[in-house]
Write a protein that holds these residues in place. Structure first.
Motif, PDB file in Angstrom:
ATOM      1  N   UNK A  26       0.813  -1.217   0.000  1.00 53.36           N
ATOM      2  CA  UNK A  26       0.000   0.000   0.000  1.00 53.36           C
ATOM      3  C   UNK A  26       0.848   1.269   0.000  1.00 53.36           C
ATOM      4  N   UNK A  27       1.977   1.239   0.712  1.00 54.15           N
ATOM      5  CA  UNK A  27       2.835   2.424   0.725  1.00 54.15           C
ATOM      6  C   UNK A  27       3.362   2.717  -0.683  1.00 54.15           C
ATOM      7  N   UNK A  28       3.747   1.688  -1.417  1.00 56.38           N
ATOM      8  CA  UNK A  28       4.229   1.899  -2.776  1.00 56.38           C
ATOM      9  C   UNK A  28       3.123   2.471  -3.664  1.00 56.38           C
ATOM     10  N   UNK A  29       1.885   2.064  -3.438  1.00 57.36           N
ATOM     11  CA  UNK A  29       0.763   2.648  -4.178  1.00 57.36           C
ATOM     12  C   UNK A  29       0.691   4.146  -3.918  1.00 57.36           C
ATOM     13  N   UNK A  30       0.829   4.541  -2.663  1.00 56.50           N
ATOM     14  CA  UNK A  30       0.747   5.956  -2.297  1.00 56.50           C
ATOM     15  C   UNK A  30       1.872   6.750  -2.942  1.00 56.50           C
ATOM     16  N   UNK A  31       3.074   6.203  -2.913  1.00 59.12           N
ATOM     17  CA  UNK A  31       4.208   6.867  -3.558  1.00 59.12           C
ATOM     18  C   UNK A  31       3.924   7.010  -5.054  1.00 59.12           C
ATOM     19  N   UNK A  32       3.452   5.947  -5.659  1.00 57.72           N
ATOM     20  CA  UNK A  32       3.141   5.976  -7.085  1.00 57.72           C
ATOM     21  C   UNK A  32       2.057   6.975  -7.424  1.00 57.72           C
ATOM     22  N   UNK A  33       1.052   7.093  -6.556  1.00 56.20           N
ATOM     23  CA  UNK A  33      -0.042   8.037  -6.809  1.00 56.20           C
ATOM     24  C   UNK A  33       0.454   9.475  -6.802  1.00 56.20           C
ATOM     25  N   UNK A 102       0.171   3.129   7.911  1.00 58.95           N
ATOM     26  CA  UNK A 102      -0.869   3.430   6.918  1.00 58.95           C
ATOM     27  C   UNK A 102      -2.222   2.845   7.308  1.00 58.95           C
ATOM     28  N   UNK A 103      -2.225   1.725   8.021  1.00 62.29           N
ATOM     29  CA  UNK A 103      -3.493   1.108   8.418  1.00 62.29           C
ATOM     30  C   UNK A 103      -4.333   2.080   9.247  1.00 62.29           C
ATOM     31  N   UNK A 104      -3.681   2.928  10.013  1.00 62.91           N
ATOM     32  CA  UNK A 104      -4.404   3.929  10.808  1.00 62.91           C
ATOM     33  C   UNK A 104      -4.984   5.021   9.912  1.00 62.91           C
ATOM     34  N   UNK A 105      -4.262   5.394   8.870  1.00 68.14           N
ATOM     35  CA  UNK A 105      -4.775   6.365   7.912  1.00 68.14           C
ATOM     36  C   UNK A 105      -6.027   5.826   7.233  1.00 68.14           C
ATOM     37  N   UNK A 106      -6.034   4.519   6.970  1.00 65.37           N
ATOM     38  CA  UNK A 106      -7.094   3.902   6.188  1.00 65.37           C
ATOM     39  C   UNK A 106      -8.244   3.356   7.019  1.00 65.37           C
ATOM     40  N   UNK A 107      -8.327   3.740   8.285  1.00 70.51           N
ATOM     41  CA  UNK A 107      -9.440   3.313   9.126  1.00 70.51           C
ATOM     42  C   UNK A 107     -10.704   4.087   8.765  1.00 70.51           C
ATOM     43  N   UNK A 134      -6.886   1.973  -4.292  1.00 70.01           N
ATOM     44  CA  UNK A 134      -5.855   0.972  -4.556  1.00 70.01           C
ATOM     45  C   UNK A 134      -4.983   0.628  -3.358  1.00 70.01           C
ATOM     46  N   UNK A 135      -4.795   1.575  -2.454  1.00 66.09           N
ATOM     47  CA  UNK A 135      -3.965   1.287  -1.276  1.00 66.09           C
ATOM     48  C   UNK A 135      -4.820   0.872  -0.084  1.00 66.09           C
ATOM     49  N   UNK A 136      -5.928   1.608   0.143  1.00 66.85           N
ATOM     50  CA  UNK A 136      -6.799   1.272   1.270  1.00 66.85           C
ATOM     51  C   UNK A 136      -7.779   0.157   0.931  1.00 66.85           C
ATOM     52  N   UNK A 137      -8.051  -0.049  -0.357  1.00 68.46           N
ATOM     53  CA  UNK A 137      -8.991  -1.088  -0.756  1.00 68.46           C
ATOM     54  C   UNK A 137     -10.431  -0.729  -0.434  1.00 68.46           C
ATOM     55  N   UNK A 138     -10.747   0.567  -0.525  1.00 73.14           N
ATOM     56  CA  UNK A 138     -12.097   1.030  -0.223  1.00 73.14           C
ATOM     57  C   UNK A 138     -12.756   1.576  -1.490  1.00 73.14           C
ATOM     58  N   UNK A 139     -14.082   1.475  -1.587  1.00 67.09           N
ATOM     59  CA  UNK A 139     -14.763   1.796  -2.849  1.00 67.09           C
ATOM     60  C   UNK A 139     -14.878   3.289  -3.136  1.00 67.09           C
ATOM     61  N   UNK A 140     -14.135   3.736  -4.133  1.00 64.07           N
ATOM     62  CA  UNK A 140     -14.237   5.087  -4.667  1.00 64.07           C
ATOM     63  C   UNK A 140     -13.814   5.032  -6.121  1.00 64.07           C
TER      64      UNK A 140
END
Length: 222
Positions: A26-33, A102-107, A134-140
């Motif tokens: 997930x961190x790599x996704x954030x960097x990529x974004x 990151x798990x805390x960010x994605x709560x 893509x990183x948090x796996x939540x629907x948007x």
């Protein structure tokens, strides 16, 4: 059937699963974004590879790295000074507010995570939605230029809608299921790159049968 569902079904039937977003964490996704803002993905891959080779693909490494060194590593992604500052700000925010977790960010819900990310200067709606999906796996849905162009040319919008209008078009027209929205966005990007360019290449596009009578509707420049 909604237009959004017809779009998804046509693209998915033609091209199948896309396996996007390519990242190992997930961190790599954030960097990529962050790196993907206003550049091609091939450039992002080069920058991520450089960070990885330098042992710097982590929150702590980026947060503590000298500015010049970080800029040098991500230079392939373009606007490297701006993006280096945004990466560092994101990583320091992640450390200071969430202990680097990151798990805390994605709560919470997709909307709450998205709003949390948007509080950070340098993280706009599209980047926040990419991280949330893509990183948090939540629907948007990241409502990028490809999405707007495809919808306008097919007459599904008039071309003056806001980012949030385009995002909501997909979220109301498709089930709010992360895997489906993931595929929908990836397929839209592929259609945009292959066919719905600045000058459309409609021949062979799976969405060509969905064009309105008379063909492509070119909106005013955005």
């Amino acid at each position: 059937m909604s237009h959004a569902r017809a779009l998804f079904d046509a693209l998915h039937s033609a091209w199948g699963p896309q396996g996007w977003w390519p990242a190992r964490s997930p961190f790599e996704v954030c960097v990529g974004a962050i790196l993907a803002q206003n550049t091609a993905w091939t450039n992002v891959e080069k920058a991520i590879a450089a960070l990885d080779a330098a042992g710097a693909l982590s929150c702590a490494a980026i947060a503590e790295m000298p500015d010049g060194r970080l800029e040098e590593l991500i230079r392939p992604a373009g606007t490297f000074r701006v993006k280096a500052a945004r990466l560092k700000k994101f990583c320091r925010w992640l450390q200071d507010r969430f202990g680097g977790d990151l798990a805390r960010v994605f709560e919470g819900s997709a909307e709450s995570v998205r709003e949390r990310l948007l509080e950070l200067n340098g993280i706009g709606p599209e980047t926040a939605d990419a991280m949330t999906l893509y990183a948090a796996g939540l629907p948007t849905f990241p409502a990028d230029t490809y999405a707007r162009r495809i919808l306008a040319r097919h007459g599904w919008i008039d071309g003056h809608e806001t980012y949030d209008d385009i995002r909501e078009w997909f979220l109301t027209g498709l089930p709010r299921e992360t895997p489906l929205l993931n595929e929908a966005h990836a397929l839209v990007v592929r259609a945009g790159k292959a066919h719905c360019r600045t000058r459309p290449v409609c021949a062979g596009c799976p969405l060509e049968p969905l064009l309105p009578p008379g063909g492509v509707r070119e909106p005013e420049p955005w």
